[in-house]
Design a protein around this motif. Structure first.
Motif, PDB file in Angstrom:
ATOM      1  N   GLU A  88       8.570   2.408  10.839  1.00 35.85           N
ATOM      2  CA  GLU A  88       8.913   1.042  11.239  1.00 35.85           C
ATOM      3  C   GLU A  88       9.040   0.119  10.024  1.00 35.85           C
ATOM      4  OE1 GLU A  88       6.077  -0.277  14.064  1.00 35.85           O
ATOM      5  OE2 GLU A  88       6.663   1.189  15.610  1.00 35.85           O
ATOM      6  N   GLU A  89       8.272   0.406   8.970  1.00 32.96           N
ATOM      7  CA  GLU A  89       8.330  -0.424   7.778  1.00 32.96           C
ATOM      8  C   GLU A  89       9.235   0.207   6.718  1.00 32.96           C
ATOM      9  OE1 GLU A  89       6.091   1.848   8.741  1.00 32.96           O
ATOM     10  OE2 GLU A  89       4.233   1.467   7.623  1.00 32.96           O
ATOM     11  N   ASP A  90       9.512  -0.524   5.645  1.00 35.92           N
ATOM     12  CA  ASP A  90      10.236   0.045   4.514  1.00 35.92           C
ATOM     13  C   ASP A  90       9.380   1.132   3.877  1.00 35.92           C
ATOM     14  OD1 ASP A  90      12.200  -1.762   5.011  1.00 35.92           O
ATOM     15  OD2 ASP A  90      11.702  -3.113   3.354  1.00 35.92           O
ATOM     16  N   VAL A  91      10.061   2.150   3.335  1.00 37.28           N
ATOM     17  CA  VAL A  91       9.336   3.283   2.738  1.00 37.28           C
ATOM     18  C   VAL A  91       9.738   3.442   1.286  1.00 37.28           C
ATOM     19  CG1 VAL A  91       8.834   5.750   2.896  1.00 37.28           C
ATOM     20  CG2 VAL A  91       9.336   4.452   4.979  1.00 37.28           C
ATOM     21  N   LEU A  92       8.733   3.573   0.443  1.00 35.49           N
ATOM     22  CA  LEU A  92       8.951   3.871  -0.969  1.00 35.49           C
ATOM     23  C   LEU A  92       8.643   5.353  -1.164  1.00 35.49           C
ATOM     24  CD1 LEU A  92       9.822   2.188  -3.421  1.00 35.49           C
ATOM     25  CD2 LEU A  92       7.410   2.050  -4.072  1.00 35.49           C
ATOM     26  N   VAL A  93       9.665   6.129  -1.508  1.00 36.37           N
ATOM     27  CA  VAL A  93       9.493   7.575  -1.675  1.00 36.37           C
ATOM     28  C   VAL A  93       9.407   7.895  -3.153  1.00 36.37           C
ATOM     29  CG1 VAL A  93      10.396   9.871  -1.155  1.00 36.37           C
ATOM     30  CG2 VAL A  93      10.837   7.966   0.413  1.00 36.37           C
ATOM     31  N   ALA A  94       8.283   8.459  -3.548  1.00 40.27           N
ATOM     32  CA  ALA A  94       8.051   8.805  -4.951  1.00 40.27           C
ATOM     33  C   ALA A  94       8.213  10.316  -5.130  1.00 40.27           C
ATOM     34  CB  ALA A  94       6.656   8.362  -5.376  1.00 40.27           C
ATOM     35  N   PHE A  95       9.237  10.699  -5.882  1.00 36.55           N
ATOM     36  CA  PHE A  95       9.452  12.115  -6.191  1.00 36.55           C
ATOM     37  C   PHE A  95       8.714  12.434  -7.489  1.00 36.55           C
ATOM     38  CE2 PHE A  95      12.900  11.061  -3.371  1.00 36.55           C
ATOM     39  CZ  PHE A  95      13.070  12.201  -2.604  1.00 36.55           C
ATOM     40  N   TRP A  96       7.820  13.407  -7.419  1.00 40.30           N
ATOM     41  CA  TRP A  96       6.960  13.710  -8.557  1.00 40.30           C
ATOM     42  C   TRP A  96       6.776  15.219  -8.699  1.00 40.30           C
ATOM     43  CZ3 TRP A  96       1.883  15.869  -8.272  1.00 40.30           C
ATOM     44  CH2 TRP A  96       1.485  16.211  -6.967  1.00 40.30           C
TER      45      TRP A  96
ATOM     46  N   LYS B  36      -0.062   4.642 -10.305  1.00 37.35           N
ATOM     47  CA  LYS B  36       0.146   3.195 -10.263  1.00 37.35           C
ATOM     48  C   LYS B  36       0.489   2.728  -8.853  1.00 37.35           C
ATOM     49  CE  LYS B  36       1.800   2.801 -15.032  1.00 37.35           C
ATOM     50  NZ  LYS B  36       2.995   2.563 -15.891  1.00 37.35           N
ATOM     51  N   LEU B  37       1.369   3.475  -8.192  1.00 33.90           N
ATOM     52  CA  LEU B  37       1.785   3.101  -6.841  1.00 33.90           C
ATOM     53  C   LEU B  37       0.613   3.111  -5.873  1.00 33.90           C
ATOM     54  CD1 LEU B  37       5.139   5.087  -6.684  1.00 33.90           C
ATOM     55  CD2 LEU B  37       4.899   2.589  -6.643  1.00 33.90           C
ATOM     56  N   GLU B  38      -0.261   4.094  -6.035  1.00 30.80           N
ATOM     57  CA  GLU B  38      -1.420   4.203  -5.140  1.00 30.80           C
ATOM     58  C   GLU B  38      -2.397   3.053  -5.326  1.00 30.80           C
ATOM     59  OE1 GLU B  38      -2.664   8.079  -6.256  1.00 30.80           O
ATOM     60  OE2 GLU B  38      -1.589   9.092  -4.632  1.00 30.80           O
ATOM     61  N   ASN B  39      -2.372   2.425  -6.491  1.00 31.54           N
ATOM     62  CA  ASN B  39      -3.289   1.324  -6.772  1.00 31.54           C
ATOM     63  C   ASN B  39      -2.668  -0.055  -6.549  1.00 31.54           C
ATOM     64  OD1 ASN B  39      -5.464   2.990  -7.579  1.00 31.54           O
ATOM     65  ND2 ASN B  39      -4.539   3.247  -9.620  1.00 31.54           N
ATOM     66  N   MET B  40      -1.483  -0.103  -5.965  1.00 33.26           N
ATOM     67  CA  MET B  40      -0.770  -1.375  -5.817  1.00 33.26           C
ATOM     68  C   MET B  40      -0.923  -2.002  -4.430  1.00 33.26           C
ATOM     69  SD  MET B  40       2.743  -0.624  -7.973  1.00 33.26           S
ATOM     70  CE  MET B  40       3.379  -2.281  -7.821  1.00 33.26           C
TER      71      MET B  40
ATOM     72  N   ALA C 211      -0.343  -3.812   2.122  1.00 35.22           N
ATOM     73  CA  ALA C 211      -0.455  -5.270   2.267  1.00 35.22           C
ATOM     74  C   ALA C 211       0.890  -5.958   2.046  1.00 35.22           C
ATOM     75  CB  ALA C 211      -1.486  -5.813   1.274  1.00 35.22           C
ATOM     76  N   LYS C 212       1.791  -5.268   1.357  1.00 36.40           N
ATOM     77  CA  LYS C 212       3.118  -5.832   1.084  1.00 36.40           C
ATOM     78  C   LYS C 212       4.155  -5.324   2.080  1.00 36.40           C
ATOM     79  CE  LYS C 212       1.952  -6.101  -3.826  1.00 36.40           C
ATOM     80  NZ  LYS C 212       2.277  -5.664  -5.193  1.00 36.40           N
ATOM     81  N   GLY C 213       3.687  -4.624   3.115  1.00 41.99           N
ATOM     82  CA  GLY C 213       4.595  -4.150   4.156  1.00 41.99           C
ATOM     83  C   GLY C 213       5.444  -2.961   3.749  1.00 41.99           C
ATOM     84  N   VAL C 214       4.947  -2.196   2.789  1.00 38.04           N
ATOM     85  CA  VAL C 214       5.697  -1.032   2.293  1.00 38.04           C
ATOM     86  C   VAL C 214       4.836   0.215   2.444  1.00 38.04           C
ATOM     87  CG1 VAL C 214       6.833   0.047   0.307  1.00 38.04           C
ATOM     88  CG2 VAL C 214       6.999  -2.429   0.645  1.00 38.04           C
ATOM     89  N   LYS C 215       5.440   1.298   2.927  1.00 40.49           N
ATOM     90  CA  LYS C 215       4.740   2.572   3.089  1.00 40.49           C
ATOM     91  C   LYS C 215       5.092   3.499   1.926  1.00 40.49           C
ATOM     92  CE  LYS C 215       4.332   6.432   6.359  1.00 40.49           C
ATOM     93  NZ  LYS C 215       4.810   6.947   7.679  1.00 40.49           N
ATOM     94  N   LEU C 216       4.077   4.163   1.366  1.00 34.61           N
ATOM     95  CA  LEU C 216       4.295   5.084   0.251  1.00 34.61           C
ATOM     96  C   LEU C 216       4.297   6.525   0.753  1.00 34.61           C
ATOM     97  CD1 LEU C 216       4.531   5.755  -2.785  1.00 34.61           C
ATOM     98  CD2 LEU C 216       2.006   5.769  -2.863  1.00 34.61           C
TER      99      LEU C 216
END
Length: 401
Positions: A320-328, A341-345, A349-354
């Motif tokens: 339902e929310e925006d998704v930030l996909v981290a390829f690692w 860094k992403l996990e600590n941000m 709370a900013k409405g983004v799913k990692l």
């Protein structure tokens, strides 16, 4: 939908049954559809089975019965049905049968094998079942103390000729090559030469089948002289290779010029989630043991495909929310720093799913979005890529969020 499954297997030969066994054992809801009442594919039409590793004393039909019972013991559902059409979607595939029944599956394994090749000579179709046969195990007992002809010189032809000697009074093998040259393995050739009931006609092919109600004559043609000869016989067994059963897949998956299915190292076809196993695919060796291995490979590959796709669907495309996909990758230091860094941000709370994608384990998703370097970030909005950044800086990550 009641006819919805994780894995649907088309074909009940050794490849299909092995796939059913491995898929069901992995707790995948699995169904196998077979056109014929008897399972086992072409193998069940043979008698001898002396080269399946670790099994020293069995017949081909007995081995296939064991395959069937083993698959069923883990929960493989088996139904008699002829598949006519496969519709491929983004994830769910729809399979339609000749009787109009529809099935849905997340992954499909095609194990339809190959059927005997026809010569296409005059009289062949007319006398099919009236003296013309493509299966010695099926029809040998109709020719007790009679004389028969075998057309072909490969392993199947010579093996079937040897089997026919248990019933017929005489077996004549028609060989297209020069005397002493055959395509069969040496062990089969030696057995045939040593069998008093077997004779050979060299440099010849079957030109026509004749008879009055039943077969009584094979018209042979010498390939060097062109001379035709009427050869008296009571039956004609044709073993000149096989044709893959892929008519229903034309235009769906990539096929070779001969109609065999092209596959990659995971036995996946050109369509994601659709696999091919056994004699139906383009391969070097067609034996029961390689068919069984194919079945195991496709089941494992299908399981991985389903797991990866379900995770992506649920956590990214349907989010339902925006998704930030981290390829690692665990072997890439920069990508490890980025995910840390992403996990600590506090993205929630900013409405983004990692969502983190390990490119080593999830090659399919990486390839789909053309991710060739790590770290790479994708921003997905309503299931679509809104932005893509490779080797993102801290500032770029902040702006992306």
């Amino acid at each position: 939908m009641s006819n919805a499954y994780d894995v649907l297997i088309i074909g009940g030969g050794p490849a299909g049954l092995a796939a059913g066994l491995y898929a069901s054992r992995s707790k995948l809801n699995t169904i196998l559809l077979e056109t014929n009442s008897q399972l086992g594919g072409q193998v069940s039409t043979y008698h001898e089975m002396e080269n399946y590793p670790g099994v020293l004393d069995t017949t081909a039909p007995e081995l296939m019965d064991n395959f069937k019972e083993h698959a069923k013991s883990f929960g493989t559902k088996i139904e008699k049905a002829e598949v006519q059409e496969v519709e491929t979607g983004d994830f769910i595939k729809t399979i339609k049968t000749k009787d109009g029944i529809k099935y849905q599956a997340k992954s499909v394994i095609v194990a339809t094998g190959a059927e005997p090749r026809r010569l296409g000579v005059p009289g062949e179709e007319e006398f099919k079942g009236k003296g013309v046969s493509y299966c010695a195990t099926c029809d040998a007992d109709f020719f007790v103390d009679l004389e028969v002809v075998v057309v072909g010189n490969g392993n199947s032809a010579i093996e079937e000729a040897l089997y026919l000697t248990k019933f017929a009074s005489k077996v004549t093998v028609i060989v297209i090559h020069d005397q002493g040259t055959m395509d069969a393995d040496k062990i089969y050739q030696e057995r045939a030469y040593q069998n008093d009931k077997i004779e050979f006609v060299w440099n010849s092919t079957l030109e026509e089948v004749k008879g009055e109600g039943l077969v009584d004559t094979a018209v042979l043609k010498n390939v060097k002289t062109g001379e035709k000869t009427d050869f008296s016989c009571d039956g004609i067994f044709i073993f000149i290779g096989r044709v893959p059963r892929t008519d229903f897949l034309e235009g769906i998956v990539d096929l070779t010029d001969n109609g065999y299915i092209k596959t990659n190292d995971k036995l996946e076809t050109s369509v994601p989630g659709v696999y091919a196993a056994g004699d139906v695919r383009n391969k070097f060796l067609r034996q029961v043991v390689t068919a069984a291995a194919d079945g195991a490979t496709t089941a494992a590959a299908a399981g991985g495909y389903i797991e990866e796709e379900e995770y992506w669907q649920e956590n990214v495309l349907e989010a339902e929310e925006d998704v930030l996909v981290a390829f690692w990758s665990p072997t890439n230091e920069e990508s490890l720093k980025m995910t840390g860094k992403l996990e600590n941000m506090d993205l929630e709370a900013k409405g983004v799913k990692l969502v983190k994608i390990d490119t080593y384990k999830n090659t399919r998703i990486s390839n789909r979005y053309d991710v060739t370097e790590v770290p790479t970030l994708l921003k997905i909005e309503d299931g679509e890529v809104a932005e893509k950044i490779t080797q993102p800086t801290e500032t770029e990550i902040e702006e992306l969020i």
